[in-house]
Structure formats: structure tokens, C-alpha cells
Design a protein around this motif. Structure first.
Motif, short mmCIF file in Angstrom:
data_model
loop_
_atom_site.label_atom_id
_atom_site.label_comp_id
_atom_site.label_asym_id
_atom_site.label_seq_id
_atom_site.Cartn_x
_atom_site.Cartn_y
_atom_site.Cartn_z
N ASP A 56 52.16 81.15 35.46
CA ASP A 56 51.14 81.49 34.46
C ASP A 56 50.79 82.97 34.55
O ASP A 56 50.46 83.47 35.63
N VAL A 57 50.86 83.64 33.42
CA VAL A 57 50.49 85.05 33.31
C VAL A 57 49.39 85.13 32.26
O VAL A 57 49.56 84.62 31.15
N PHE A 58 48.28 85.75 32.61
CA PHE A 58 47.15 85.87 31.69
C PHE A 58 47.07 87.30 31.20
O PHE A 58 47.03 88.25 32.00
N VAL A 59 47.08 87.46 29.89
CA VAL A 59 47.07 88.77 29.26
C VAL A 59 45.75 88.95 28.52
O VAL A 59 45.43 88.19 27.62
N GLU A 60 45.00 89.96 28.94
CA GLU A 60 43.74 90.28 28.26
C GLU A 60 44.03 91.39 27.26
O GLU A 60 44.66 92.39 27.59
N SER A 61 43.58 91.18 26.03
CA SER A 61 43.82 92.16 24.97
C SER A 61 42.52 92.40 24.20
O SER A 61 41.58 91.62 24.29
N ASP A 62 42.53 93.49 23.45
CA ASP A 62 41.32 93.87 22.71
C ASP A 62 41.20 93.15 21.37
O ASP A 62 40.34 93.48 20.56
N GLY A 63 42.02 92.18 21.14
CA GLY A 63 42.02 91.37 19.92
C GLY A 63 43.13 90.36 20.05
O GLY A 63 43.66 90.15 21.14
N PRO A 64 43.53 89.72 18.96
CA PRO A 64 44.63 88.75 19.04
C PRO A 64 45.91 89.41 19.56
O PRO A 64 46.29 90.50 19.12
N LEU A 65 46.53 88.78 20.53
CA LEU A 65 47.76 89.29 21.12
C LEU A 65 48.93 89.06 20.17
O LEU A 65 49.07 87.96 19.60
N ASP A 66 49.77 90.07 20.00
CA ASP A 66 50.99 89.94 19.22
C ASP A 66 51.98 89.15 20.08
O ASP A 66 52.59 89.69 21.01
N LEU A 67 52.09 87.86 19.81
CA LEU A 67 52.88 86.97 20.66
C LEU A 67 54.36 87.33 20.65
O LEU A 67 55.03 87.23 21.68
N GLU A 68 54.88 87.73 19.51
CA GLU A 68 56.30 88.11 19.46
C GLU A 68 56.56 89.37 20.29
O GLU A 68 57.56 89.47 20.99
N ALA A 69 55.64 90.31 20.24
CA ALA A 69 55.77 91.54 21.05
C ALA A 69 55.67 91.19 22.54
O ALA A 69 56.39 91.76 23.36
N ALA A 70 54.80 90.25 22.89
CA ALA A 70 54.67 89.84 24.29
C ALA A 70 55.95 89.16 24.77
O ALA A 70 56.43 89.44 25.87
#
Length: 83
Positions: A56-70
């Protein structure tokens, strides 16, 4: 005329990504570095590395995460990701 959204604080979001195939600290570093390059990503946290399994990797972002970019960032590091 005033912008009513200007007073609304931006809420950070945390997205869980499951990364397959990481086996060591170097793997974690590679994935973390690539994910930090994704626009809007503020922090990346890896929970309990499962050597060669799903981690499990948790990504904190300043808005909705671009899932394809991730997903692309994780692939660039040499691993696969699912959300």
C-alpha cells in the motif's frame, strides 16, 4: 464582484495505490521519486513493504490525483499499480 471560491480552503486528498513487485528500500525510493513528479502530489508514504507482493502506497495531493499519471509514474519506476 467577488470570487466566493477564493475563501474556500483547498483540501488535500489521500489516495491509496497498491504497488506490486517492490522488494527493498531502493524500490520504495524509486516509486516515491516518480510519484512526487506527478502534478499536485505533496507527499508519498509507503506502508509496510511486502517484499515482492502488493504494498500500500498513500499519495497525498492538493486535489484529485491524476490516476493515469500515477500509474504511469509507477510504471516508469518499473512496477505496476492499481487503485
Amino acid at each position: 464582484m467577488t470570487d466566493t471560491n477564493a475563501d474556500t480552503p483547498v483540501q488535500n486528498q489521500t489516495t491509496k495505490i497498491v504497488v506490486s513487485g517492490m522488494t527493498c528500500g531502493h524500490c520504495v525510493s524509486s516509486v516515491t521519486e516518480e510519484l512526487k513528479e506527478v502534478e499536485g502530489v505533496l507527499e508519498v508514504r509507503v506502508e509496510d513493504l511486502v517484499k515482492g507482493g502488493d504494498t500500500d502506497v498513500f499519495v497525498e495531493s492538493d486535489g484529485p490525483l491524476d490516476l493515469e499519471a500515477a500509474r504511469a509514474a509507477v510504471a516508469e519506476a518499473g512496477y505496476t499499480a492499481s487503485v
